[in-house]
Scaffold this motif. Structure first.
Motif, PDB file in Angstrom:
ATOM      1  N   GLU A 182       1.183  -0.945   0.008  1.00 25.86           N
ATOM      2  CA  GLU A 182       0.221  -0.214  -0.016  1.00 25.86           C
ATOM      3  C   GLU A 182       0.841   1.167   0.102  1.00 25.86           C
ATOM      4  OE1 GLU A 182      -2.119  -0.363   3.226  1.00 25.86           O
ATOM      5  OE2 GLU A 182      -3.935  -2.019   2.427  1.00 25.86           O
ATOM      6  N   ARG A 183      -0.099   2.785  -0.675  1.00 23.05           N
ATOM      7  CA  ARG A 183       0.729   3.693  -0.719  1.00 23.05           C
ATOM      8  C   ARG A 183       1.637   4.129   0.405  1.00 23.05           C
ATOM      9  NH1 ARG A 183      -2.827   3.907  -4.685  1.00 23.05           N
ATOM     10  NH2 ARG A 183      -1.727   4.247  -6.931  1.00 23.05           N
ATOM     11  N   GLY A 225      -2.124  -0.235  -3.866  1.00 22.70           N
ATOM     12  CA  GLY A 225      -1.408   0.181  -4.238  1.00 22.70           C
ATOM     13  C   GLY A 225      -0.417  -0.437  -5.651  1.00 22.70           C
TER      14      GLY A 225
END
Length: 230
Positions: A182-183, A225
């Motif tokens: 994920e970011r 992501g």
């Protein structure tokens, strides 16, 4: 023997801010050089060795975006951009030009120092000149190889030049092949941000990696992501 001081080039056209940041960063032990415009900054960069650059976006003569592009033609030195606008235009342009991170002015000295320290830690991942692949620490993903000991990245046998941030991001992907990252996880692990980090730095750094490694190498998982394809 203590290590040599970190050499920082600050390019900022506002005289008060330039002097203020120079004095403040010198108190933190950095060896400072400063320029008031982009062309002078480019001359200093070509004449001296620097460990990190801090570039304002709005500069006379040659703006910070153009200066960053010129620097990236020959150097992978860490670059921190300073923008007076929070609307994203400067941020996106600076990151696309090759900057590693950014801060929005006005910025407190402790925030600026924190971002500089984070960038310098990433720079420890920089490729080592003259190091060839160490077969004991090579990760292979198709024609992409990542030598985690020598910090050498190749595609189809040809070396790929990555900035310290690009390299650390690739190492994070390579440590979790096929896993969606994920970011906010990448912001924490690569850029050392908490939840207040700007995910655009991740997106634009991924874009730069794709241009260098191949567009299909890193897959976007919408709403989550990115992942490195095995």
């Amino acid at each position: 023997m203590s290590p040599p001081p970190v050499r920082v080039l600050l390019v900022e056209d506002d005289e008060l801010m330039r002097r203020s940041f120079t004095v403040a960063l010198e108190r933190y032990g950095y060896r400072m050089r400063a320029a008031a415009d982009g062309l002078t900054g480019l001359e200093l960069f070509r004449e001296e060795e620097f460990d990190l650059l801090v570039l304002d976006v709005m500069l006379p003569g040659l703006d910070g975006i153009g200066l960053c592009r010129r620097i990236r033609e020959t150097s992978l030195v860490p670059v921190l951009m300073m923008s007076a606008r929070g609307d994203g235009l400067d941020v996106v342009a600076g990151l696309e030009a090759g900057a590693d991170d950014y801060v929005v002015k006005p910025v407190d000295t402790y925030v600026l120092v924190a971002r500089i320290r984070s960038l310098l830690r990433r720079a420890t991942y920089a490729p080592l000149p003259g190091r060839g692949p160490d077969t004991g620490d090579v990760l292979v993903f198709g024609d992409l190889t990542v030598d985690t000991a020598g910090m050498v990245v190749t595609v189809a046998g040809s070396p790929v030049a990555l900035t310290p941030t690009e390299l650390k991001l690739l190492l994070e992907f390579a440590a979790h092949p096929g896993v969606v990252l994920e970011r906010h996880t990448l912001l924490r692990e690569v850029w050392e941000y908490g939840w207040d980090g700007d995910s655009r730095v991740v997106d634009l750094c991924v874009q730069r990696l794709r241009r260098k490694l191949g567009r299909d190498r890193i897959e976007t998982v919408r709403g989550f992501g990115y992942k490195l394809r095995r």
